[in-house]
Scaffold this active site. Structure first.
Site, PDB file in Angstrom:
ATOM      1  N   CYS A  21      -0.613   8.178 -18.943  1.00 18.77           N
ATOM      2  CA  CYS A  21      -1.776   7.468 -18.404  1.00 18.77           C
ATOM      3  C   CYS A  21      -3.055   7.906 -19.110  1.00 18.77           C
ATOM      4  O   CYS A  21      -3.313   9.115 -19.226  1.00 18.77           O
ATOM      5  CB  CYS A  21      -1.901   7.723 -16.906  1.00 18.77           C
ATOM      6  SG  CYS A  21      -3.327   6.868 -16.155  1.00 18.77           S
TER       7      CYS A  21
ATOM      8  N   CYS B  23      -8.487  11.522 -13.425  1.00 21.66           N
ATOM      9  CA  CYS B  23      -8.137  10.851 -12.173  1.00 21.66           C
ATOM     10  C   CYS B  23      -7.401  11.789 -11.226  1.00 21.66           C
ATOM     11  O   CYS B  23      -6.574  12.596 -11.642  1.00 21.66           O
ATOM     12  CB  CYS B  23      -7.276   9.624 -12.480  1.00 21.66           C
ATOM     13  SG  CYS B  23      -6.752   8.729 -11.010  1.00 21.66           S
TER      14      CYS B  23
ATOM     15  N   CYS C 112      -3.092   1.608 -13.836  1.00 21.91           N
ATOM     16  CA  CYS C 112      -2.586   2.626 -12.908  1.00 21.91           C
ATOM     17  C   CYS C 112      -1.065   2.569 -12.989  1.00 21.91           C
ATOM     18  O   CYS C 112      -0.457   1.543 -12.665  1.00 21.91           O
ATOM     19  CB  CYS C 112      -3.063   2.371 -11.480  1.00 21.91           C
ATOM     20  SG  CYS C 112      -2.422   3.596 -10.309  1.00 21.91           S
TER      21      CYS C 112
ATOM     22  N   GLN D 158       5.884   2.572   4.677  1.00 27.03           N
ATOM     23  CA  GLN D 158       6.196   3.453   3.549  1.00 27.03           C
ATOM     24  C   GLN D 158       5.735   2.822   2.241  1.00 27.03           C
ATOM     25  O   GLN D 158       6.016   1.652   1.973  1.00 27.03           O
ATOM     26  CB  GLN D 158       7.696   3.732   3.490  1.00 27.03           C
ATOM     27  CG  GLN D 158       8.231   4.511   4.685  1.00 27.03           C
ATOM     28  CD  GLN D 158       7.833   5.989   4.651  1.00 27.03           C
ATOM     29  OE1 GLN D 158       7.141   6.434   3.755  1.00 27.03           O
ATOM     30  NE2 GLN D 158       8.276   6.733   5.647  1.00 27.03           N
TER      31      GLN D 158
ATOM     32  N   GLU E  58       4.665   5.802  20.053  1.00 27.63           N
ATOM     33  CA  GLU E  58       3.662   5.883  18.986  1.00 27.63           C
ATOM     34  C   GLU E  58       2.279   5.809  19.628  1.00 27.63           C
ATOM     35  O   GLU E  58       2.053   4.968  20.505  1.00 27.63           O
ATOM     36  CB  GLU E  58       3.867   4.733  17.989  1.00 27.63           C
ATOM     37  CG  GLU E  58       2.747   4.497  17.017  1.00 27.63           C
ATOM     38  CD  GLU E  58       2.565   5.655  16.052  1.00 27.63           C
ATOM     39  OE1 GLU E  58       1.432   6.154  15.964  1.00 27.63           O
ATOM     40  OE2 GLU E  58       3.545   6.057  15.399  1.00 27.63           O
TER      41      GLU E  58
ATOM     42  N   ASP F 297       9.460  11.222  13.139  1.00 28.70           N
ATOM     43  CA  ASP F 297       8.851  11.086  11.817  1.00 28.70           C
ATOM     44  C   ASP F 297       7.346  11.320  11.983  1.00 28.70           C
ATOM     45  O   ASP F 297       6.548  10.381  11.921  1.00 28.70           O
ATOM     46  CB  ASP F 297       9.150   9.696  11.249  1.00 28.70           C
ATOM     47  CG  ASP F 297       8.574   9.501   9.843  1.00 28.70           C
ATOM     48  OD1 ASP F 297       8.161  10.499   9.222  1.00 28.70           O
ATOM     49  OD2 ASP F 297       8.533   8.346   9.377  1.00 28.70           O
TER      50      ASP F 297
ATOM     51  N   CYS G 173       7.214  14.504   5.947  1.00 31.45           N
ATOM     52  CA  CYS G 173       6.481  14.374   4.689  1.00 31.45           C
ATOM     53  C   CYS G 173       5.775  15.675   4.334  1.00 31.45           C
ATOM     54  O   CYS G 173       4.956  15.716   3.418  1.00 31.45           O
ATOM     55  CB  CYS G 173       5.477  13.229   4.763  1.00 31.45           C
ATOM     56  SG  CYS G 173       4.242  13.404   6.062  1.00 31.45           S
TER      57      CYS G 173
END
Length: 464
Positions: free
Chosen positions: A82, A88, A166, A294, A344, A392, A419
């Site tokens: 890139c 960046c 990108c 996602q 949630e 999650d 994550c």
């Protein structure tokens, strides 16, 4: 060697920090002749590399330095493809061959669970991508004060790097973003000045389904798209409809708040509808501009498949999906259990989950808009204890109170999708006193060329 800028040192990179930068230690003598440790953070370096740096204020304990020369390179070092890599902040590991990135991510997960007393051999090798480029289905770009479009400079939230390309975003998404950038320049529109709190354009969100092909373009601005903007807006609609027929949602979103977030006070549909359709594991989802979904659909599908394999849902079982979002995991699991309750805290996500279940003909779900701990209590009261629980949580983890509440509800199997390996490890430690054993951890790389890694784990309640 000491010069006007500082002291020039040669050092070796021992490890990487959580942001992906090299870490080195240099021992020096202080004014009394005693040894003193200097910890260096050196971006864009790799483990085992010998580098030359110049350190300003080397008498401090910690300093950040730039590698002036790589004297001995890691054999997995490569030229970043890139043109924006040096500045960046979008991705930090383009100079590292993908196999090396995957090993680093596996080791990160192993170290995280080992720090909490778990066996690192339970961690499988990270599942990577066949092609670790152009994988993102959503990007948020920022406008600079002069109207140019780009991403934030690494470590400098105030400076925007104008982009030519990108390499982690979908190719059609980049083409559409560049067209928006050209439109802004042709009409000499101004970007938002974060310091003066003035200007028009703040952000551009681009999201596209890699399955349906549908794309959303959402411009965040400080004014309504009327009055003196009418001619420019008409031109925007014409350009998009002529060049990008896959754009099914062209939005103008008003945001006058000081907080620099992609939020909206008033939504204007310039063309199409206010959502797009996406699909995953054979299920269809509606995505609005603020829907969490996602961002790497290829790997997310693998994550769902792994969760199903680990969880082994049965038609006779009840299940809770905690932090369920719009139902990414809920829908595939619901078709394989007797009934499923999703919890949630974000109400718009729960409304989306209900609608997504209806769109897919799924009728055995119950979705509740509440925070995790209170939501579990409410569901257990009417639902009973589940045989299977999936969670999650966000990067901050579920937290001790939620994990202990899960432990007390005594599901037979727990599937934890994470994550953040560090908060995952501390969370699952809370389950040990409740009789749970960690059986397997499968890392999955959803964000190639960055430090992030997701994982899916199975915990089983001990018999007796």
């Amino acid at each position: 060697m000491v010069n006007e800028i500082g002291e020039t040192l040669v050092t070796e990179i021992r490890q990487l920090d959580k942001k992906g930068s090299g870490q080195a230690v240099v021992w020096r003598e202080n004014e009394l002749g005693n040894p003193k440790k200097l910890k260096l953070t050196i971006p864009q370096t790799l483990p085992g590399e010998k580098v030359r740096v110049t350190v300003d204020q080397p008498d401090r304990r910690r300093r950040k330095a730039i590698a002036e020369e790589i004297l001995e390179a890691n054999p997995e070092r490569m030229d970043p493809p890139c043109p924006h890599f040096d500045l960046c902040g979008g991705c930090v590991w383009q100079h590292w061959q993908y196999t090396g990135q995957l090993k680093q991510k596996t080791n990160h997960v192993k170290q995280a669970i080992e720090s909490q007393g778990f066996d690192p051999n339970l961690v499988r090798d990270t599942i990577g991508m066949d092609d670790p480029w152009h994988y993102r289905n959503k990007m948020e770009f920022t406008f600079a004060k002069d109207g140019s479009l780009g991403l934030h400079e690494q470590g400098n939230f105030r400076k925007i790097i104008e982009l030519e390309t990108c390499l982690i975003a979908g190719k059609e998404m980049v083409e559409a973003a560049m067209e928006i950038a050209n439109w802004v320049k042709s009409h000499q529109l101004k970007g938002y000045d974060k310091d003066a709190h003035e200007g028009l354009l703040r952000h551009l969100m681009v999201r596209q389904s890699f399955v349906t092909g549908e794309m959303m373009l959402a411009l965040f601005a400080t004014e309504a798209p009327t009055g003196h903007l009418e001619s420019a807006i008409n031109d925007l609609v014409v350009r998009v409809e002529e060049k990008f027929p896959q754009v099914k949602s062209l939005l103008w979103l008003e945001n006058t708040q000081w907080a620099d977030r992609t939020q909206s006070e008033k939504n204007h549909i310039l063309a199409g509808r206010d959502f797009i359709y996406d699909e995953m594991v054979g299920y269809r989802y509606r995505l609005w501009f603020d829907t969490f979904f996602q961002t790497n659909p290829t790997q997310a599908q693998k994550l769902v498949e792994i969760a199903l394999e680990m969880g082994q849902p049965k038609k006779t079982e009840k299940m809770i999906d905690l932090f369920c979002g719009v139902g990414t995991f809920s829908l595939p699991f619901a078709s394989q259990v007797a009934k499923l309750a999703g919890i949630e805290i974000v109400e718009t996500s729960i409304e989306s989950a209900k609608r997504n279940a209806q769109d897919n003909g799924i009728s055995n779900t119950y979705f509740l808009a509440k925070d995790a701990r209170k939501g579990i209590d409410e569901v257990l009261e009417s639902f009973g204890n589940p045989e299977l629980l999936l969670l999650d949580p966000p990067r901050s983890g579920a937290g001790g109170k939620v994990m202990r509440r899960i432990g007390r509800s005594q599901p037979e199997r727990i599937v934890y999708v994470s994550c953040n390996p560090d908060t995952f490890a501390t969370d699952i430690k809370e389950l040990e006193p409740f009789g749970y054993t960690l059986k397997a951890v499968q890392p999955v790389d959803l964000f190639p060329n960055t430090v992030h890694v997701e994982c899916c784990a199975l915990l089983v309640r001990n018999e007796g």
